[in-house]
Structures are given as structure tokens and as C-alpha cells.
Design a protein around this motif. Structure first.
Motif, short mmCIF file in Angstrom:
data_model
loop_
_atom_site.label_atom_id
_atom_site.label_comp_id
_atom_site.label_asym_id
_atom_site.label_seq_id
_atom_site.Cartn_x
_atom_site.Cartn_y
_atom_site.Cartn_z
N UNK A 224 0.83 -1.20 0.00
CA UNK A 224 0.00 0.00 0.00
C UNK A 224 0.87 1.26 0.00
N UNK A 225 1.98 1.24 0.72
CA UNK A 225 2.87 2.41 0.76
C UNK A 225 3.38 2.75 -0.63
N UNK A 226 3.77 1.75 -1.40
CA UNK A 226 4.28 1.99 -2.75
C UNK A 226 3.17 2.49 -3.67
N UNK A 227 1.97 1.94 -3.52
CA UNK A 227 0.84 2.39 -4.33
C UNK A 227 0.53 3.85 -4.03
N UNK A 228 0.48 4.19 -2.74
CA UNK A 228 0.18 5.57 -2.34
C UNK A 228 1.22 6.54 -2.88
N UNK A 229 2.48 6.19 -2.76
CA UNK A 229 3.55 7.07 -3.26
C UNK A 229 3.46 7.24 -4.77
N UNK A 230 3.23 6.16 -5.48
CA UNK A 230 3.14 6.23 -6.93
C UNK A 230 1.99 7.07 -7.43
N UNK A 231 0.94 7.18 -6.62
CA UNK A 231 -0.23 7.97 -7.01
C UNK A 231 -0.17 9.40 -6.46
N UNK A 232 0.94 9.74 -5.83
CA UNK A 232 1.13 11.12 -5.40
C UNK A 232 0.57 11.47 -4.04
N UNK A 233 0.21 10.47 -3.24
CA UNK A 233 -0.31 10.75 -1.89
C UNK A 233 0.85 10.91 -0.91
#
Length: 265
Positions: A224-233
Motif C-alpha cells: 500500500x505504501x508503494x501504491x500511495x507514493x506512486x499515485x502522489x499521496x
């Protein structure tokens, strides 16, 4: 699998109202646009499936499936390894299901029935135990609201380039002014035409595109951390809060919850 064909054409003219097929598909497996005579329930017990029609795109985890009416052109792509368990149903056999593609929420009971259906002979006994399994399966496919991850198609040719740019870079932050400049429109014209073409505001469509991308990554076990970072959160909690607002649950629970056998357009 289970001694049965894995070719969809072999299930369109069988002498039974429901035919069930099992296939195990690899991450990234793509089935190009096609159509068939029977209606179809596309469902996978693992991973996630993106189904694309002229109405838009739906992304479904193992708690949901996509209902595709008979004769509708559609394509699909797997995110993660997908154990696909699909049903082909005579169009007139279930009048409660709508004429447009919809999302079906798959309860634990419905999941077991679908899995059992794939193991039955194509020419199962209608009056015996196997016929009752199929009858109960159809009974559970009843229309009720359920949140669906749906990215509507764009009906305005002048906005197609913008929509593709959003899909290709889901982590980019799009202001109305930036999107208007991209399309050579005024901000007011863009907002009006975008809503008319997709049924969503620009901001909501961007969010849906992000969610589609997020779910495909999560299906591949991306943290989830990588997904969030990749989406700009800025933080995983900010991403999780957006996910919960949009889909009513957390990213991890989205792949684990069963919500009963329901449908949503």
C-alpha cells in the motif's frame, strides 16, 4: 480444466441454460475484444480482472464479477494470477439481470456455487442435484446496489487524448486549467463537455482512474505504501482514506470481503 474445454466457443450452444468454464490465467494475460451469443459472468477467485466495453472499464477483485450481456463486445486483462471461473448463460434465463454491463458482488455461497458449477459436466442432469446447484446459482444473481469500481468511457473525441493522458500517468495532479490547456478549451467548456461525455466531473474521473490503477497494483501484491507514493499521496493513510471514501472499505479489505450476491450498474 476438470476435463472440460477452455475455449469459450465450446460453451455457446450446449444443451443447458448455464455452462461454466474454469481457466487459470497468468498476470497480464489479455483477452482481446470479442463477443458471444450467451451472456457471461466474468469472475476470478484470485487477483483482479479489468473488463472493458464501450461503456467503460470495470476492475473487480475476487469478491466481485462483471455481468456482460449477450452480444456485447468486451475485452479483459488480468492483474495478478487469476483463477477465472466464468459462467455462460442463455440470455432469456435470467430476466432480472440488466441489459447493460454491471458488477456482481460475489458472496461466499455464490463463490462456492460458481466453483462447483465449473466442475459439473456440461450436460449436467437438469432434474437432479446438479440442476438444483445451477438453479440456486441463478437465484442468487439478483439486482441490488453495490459499490463498483467503474471508469466510464469518454464519448467526446476531443477529450480522448486527455483521458488517455490521465490513464497513462495516474499519479499526476490535474488542475482544471492544465486540463483545459491540454485540450485547447476554456475551463468552463472543458468541465461542461467532460461531464456530458463521461457522466463524471473531471476530478471524479481522475480519482476513478487512480483507483483503477491502484486496484491493479494491489492485486499484484504491491505494498500500500508503494501504491500511495506512486499515485502522489503524501502518506499511505491519505490514500487509504480516499480509497475508503470511494469504495466503502480499505485496500486490504477490498480483496477479502464478501458482501452478498448483489448487482450495481
Amino acid at each position: 480444466m476438470y476435463g472440460k474445454s477452455e475455449q469459450r466457443d465450446d460453451y455457446q450452444d450446449v444443451p443447458r441454460p448455464v455452462a461454466a468454464m474454469a481457466r487459470d490465467l497468468l498476470d497480464g494475460h489479455h483477452i482481446p475484444p470479442h463477443e458471444h451469443r450467451r451472456a457471461q459472468l466474468i469472475y476470478g477467485t484470485t487477483g483482479a480482472i479489468t473488463v472493458v466495453t464501450g461503456h467503460g472499464a470495470w476492475v473487480v477483485p475476487a469478491t466481485r464479477g462483471v455481468w456482460v450481456p449477450a452480444g456485447l463486445t468486451h475485452a479483459m486483462t488480468c492483474a495478478g494470477a487469476v483463477a477465472m471461473r466464468t459462467l455462460y448463460i442463455e440470455p432469456q434465463r435470467n430476466w432480472r439481470l440488466p441489459a447493460d454491463p454491471t458488477v456482481v458482488s460475489v458472496s461466499p455461497l455464490l463463490r462456492e456455487l460458481i466453483d462447483e458449477a465449473t466442475r459439473l459436466p456440461v450436460a449436467y442432469e437438469r432434474e437432479g442435484r446438479d440442476g438444483k446447484v445451477m438453479d440456486l446459482l441463478l437465484l442468487l444473481l439478483a439486482p441490488h446496489p453495490v459499490p463498483a469500481l467503474h471508469l466510464p468511457a469518454c464519448a467526446d473525441p476531443q477529450l480522448l487524448g486527455l483521458c488517455e493522458a490521465i490513464r497513462q500517468a495516474p499519479g499526476r495532479t490535474w488542475t482544471t486549467a492544465e486540463a483545459a490547456a491540454y485540450t485547447h478549451m476554456s475551463a468552463r467548456s472543458l468541465q461542461r463537455r467532460f461531464t456530458a461525455a463521461t457522466g463524471l466531473s473531471l476530478a471524479r474521473w481522475v480519482q476513478q482512474a487512480r483507483l483503477v490503477h491502484a486496484v491493479t497494483l494491489l492485486a499484484r501484491n504491491t505494498p500500500v505504501t508503494a501504491v500511495a507514493t506512486g499515485l502522489g499521496y503524501a502518506t499511505p493513510s491519505a490514500f487509504t482514506a480516499m480509497f475508503r471514501r470511494a469504495l466503502g472499505t480499505t485496500p486490504s479489505a477490498y480483496f477479502a470481503e464478501g458482501e452478498g450476491a448483489h448487482l450495481s450498474r
